[in-house]
Design a protein around this motif. Structure first.
Motif, PDB file in Angstrom:
ATOM      1  N   LEU A 165       0.835  -1.201   0.000  1.00 52.32           N
ATOM      2  CA  LEU A 165       0.000   0.000   0.000  1.00 52.32           C
ATOM      3  C   LEU A 165       0.874   1.257   0.000  1.00 52.32           C
ATOM      4  N   ARG A 198      -7.104   9.178  -9.060  1.00 50.68           N
ATOM      5  CA  ARG A 198      -7.642   8.133  -9.925  1.00 50.68           C
ATOM      6  C   ARG A 198      -6.644   6.998 -10.089  1.00 50.68           C
ATOM      7  N   TRP A 241      -6.327  15.193  -8.810  1.00 55.97           N
ATOM      8  CA  TRP A 241      -7.410  14.299  -9.244  1.00 55.97           C
ATOM      9  C   TRP A 241      -6.858  13.117 -10.056  1.00 55.97           C
ATOM     10  N   ARG A 259       2.182   1.982  -3.313  1.00 56.81           N
ATOM     11  CA  ARG A 259       1.157   2.389  -4.273  1.00 56.81           C
ATOM     12  C   ARG A 259       0.809   3.874  -4.147  1.00 56.81           C
ATOM     13  N   VAL A 261      -4.319   5.918  -7.837  1.00 59.77           N
ATOM     14  CA  VAL A 261      -4.172   5.049  -6.659  1.00 59.77           C
ATOM     15  C   VAL A 261      -5.483   4.342  -6.306  1.00 59.77           C
ATOM     16  N   ARG A 262      -6.621   4.910  -6.729  1.00 61.72           N
ATOM     17  CA  ARG A 262      -7.937   4.291  -6.537  1.00 61.72           C
ATOM     18  C   ARG A 262      -8.227   3.938  -5.070  1.00 61.72           C
ATOM     19  N   LEU A 263      -7.897   4.870  -4.204  1.00 59.78           N
ATOM     20  CA  LEU A 263      -8.325   4.692  -2.812  1.00 59.78           C
ATOM     21  C   LEU A 263      -8.467   6.050  -2.146  1.00 59.78           C
ATOM     22  N   GLN A 264      -9.282   6.059  -1.115  1.00 54.48           N
ATOM     23  CA  GLN A 264      -9.524   7.284  -0.362  1.00 54.48           C
ATOM     24  C   GLN A 264      -8.862   7.145   0.991  1.00 54.48           C
ATOM     25  N   MET A 265      -8.075   8.147   1.349  1.00 51.34           N
ATOM     26  CA  MET A 265      -7.459   8.094   2.676  1.00 51.34           C
ATOM     27  C   MET A 265      -7.190   9.501   3.170  1.00 51.34           C
ATOM     28  N   ASN A 266      -6.942   9.599   4.441  1.00 52.42           N
ATOM     29  CA  ASN A 266      -6.623  10.885   5.029  1.00 52.42           C
ATOM     30  C   ASN A 266      -5.121  11.129   4.902  1.00 52.42           C
TER      31      ASN A 266
END
Lengths: 155, 107
Positions: free
Chosen positions: A29, A82, A78, A32, A84-89
């Motif tokens: 991760l 797109r 943006w 990535r 990395v295709r993940l949402q994180m803080n």
């Protein structure tokens, strides 16, 4: 399906293997989310260009540059999101501090160029400040990457 | 406050442990990202996600973007607690063994 929480279910070797699996996933991760090679230089060019553009001494051009800079930064972020295709803080203490230091550095560079150029008539300083801002932006970006990598491996 | 050590058989299966490890570090991740991280086929990941979802550990979200349905996964509060408790249990097992070794091995 949960057991009573005792450690009798698995052997120490199996537990060690399971922890290694977790560490491996976190390392994957971390690799990535690290930005690709072009990412920070692109931000550096934008920041450097915004400051160097002061050499033109046009408030209208400067205003449009700020608009273009904002849109381009948003687009870059943006595109990377797109990828990395993940949402994180991304905003934890260390990355906040790095970002604050970056803003302070760029602000100081721009303010110094303004002061010496507009106040004392020294020419070419916006270009020099822009070049330094580009380098600083890349450095701060890579520093942020290192902080993110360390954070994800231990999160 | 650290989660109490609690071995969890749902989480413990290797693929599910990896799914939880990935999702615990992020808010959500696309199905394809998790699949790439595990290096498994879609069907294999689907099977494990279904088990985690039925246990209430993983939430599945579907969104349409540019005429394509994107599936994203996230850990629920219960899933995060189960994963953290399971990791604590694993560390306790490894730590206890290391402690026993230190007690018998001369330094």
């Amino acid at each position: 399906m949960e057991s009573d929480g005792t450690s009798a279910e698995i052997s120490p070797d199996e537990a060690t293997g399971a922890i290694a699996l977790i560490d491996g996933s976190r390392s994957w991760l971390a690799s990535r989310v690290i930005a690709p090679g072009w990412y920070h230089p692109a931000f550096g060019l934008l920041a450097g260009g915004l400051i160097a553009e002061g050499e033109a001494r046009s408030w209208a051009l400067f205003a449009w540059s700020v608009v273009g800079y904002t849109i381009a930064c948003g687009a870059l972020a943006w595109v990377n999101q797109r990828r990395v295709r993940l949402q994180m803080n991304y905003w934890f203490l260390r990355t906040r501090l790095i970002f604050a230091a970056q803003i302070l550095t760029l602000g100081l560079l721009a303010a110094t160029a303004c002061w010496l150029d507009l106040g004392h008539g020294v020419r070419g300083l916006f270009l020099a400040a822009g070049a330094l801002a580009a380098v600083a932006t890349v450095a701060f970006g890579r520093w942020t990457d290192r902080a993110l990598r360390a954070h994800l491996r231990t999160a | 406050m650290p989660a109490p050590a609690q071995f969890d058989e749902v989480v413990h299966a290797p693929n599910r442990l990896q799914i939880c490890a990935l999702l615990a570090a992020v808010d959500s991740a696309e199905f394809a990202t998790v699949r790439d991280g595990l290096g498994v086929a879609d069907s294999v990941l689907s099977k494990h996600v279904r088990v985690l979802h039925e246990a209430g550990y993983v939430a599945v979200h579907k969104a349409t973007f540019a005429a394509r349905v994107r599936t994203s996964l996230s850990l629920t509060a219960a899933g995060r607690a189960a994963y953290e408790g399971h990791v604590a249990a694993l560390r306790a097992i490894v730590g206890a063994t290391a402690g026993q070794l230190e007690a018998v091995e001369p330094t």
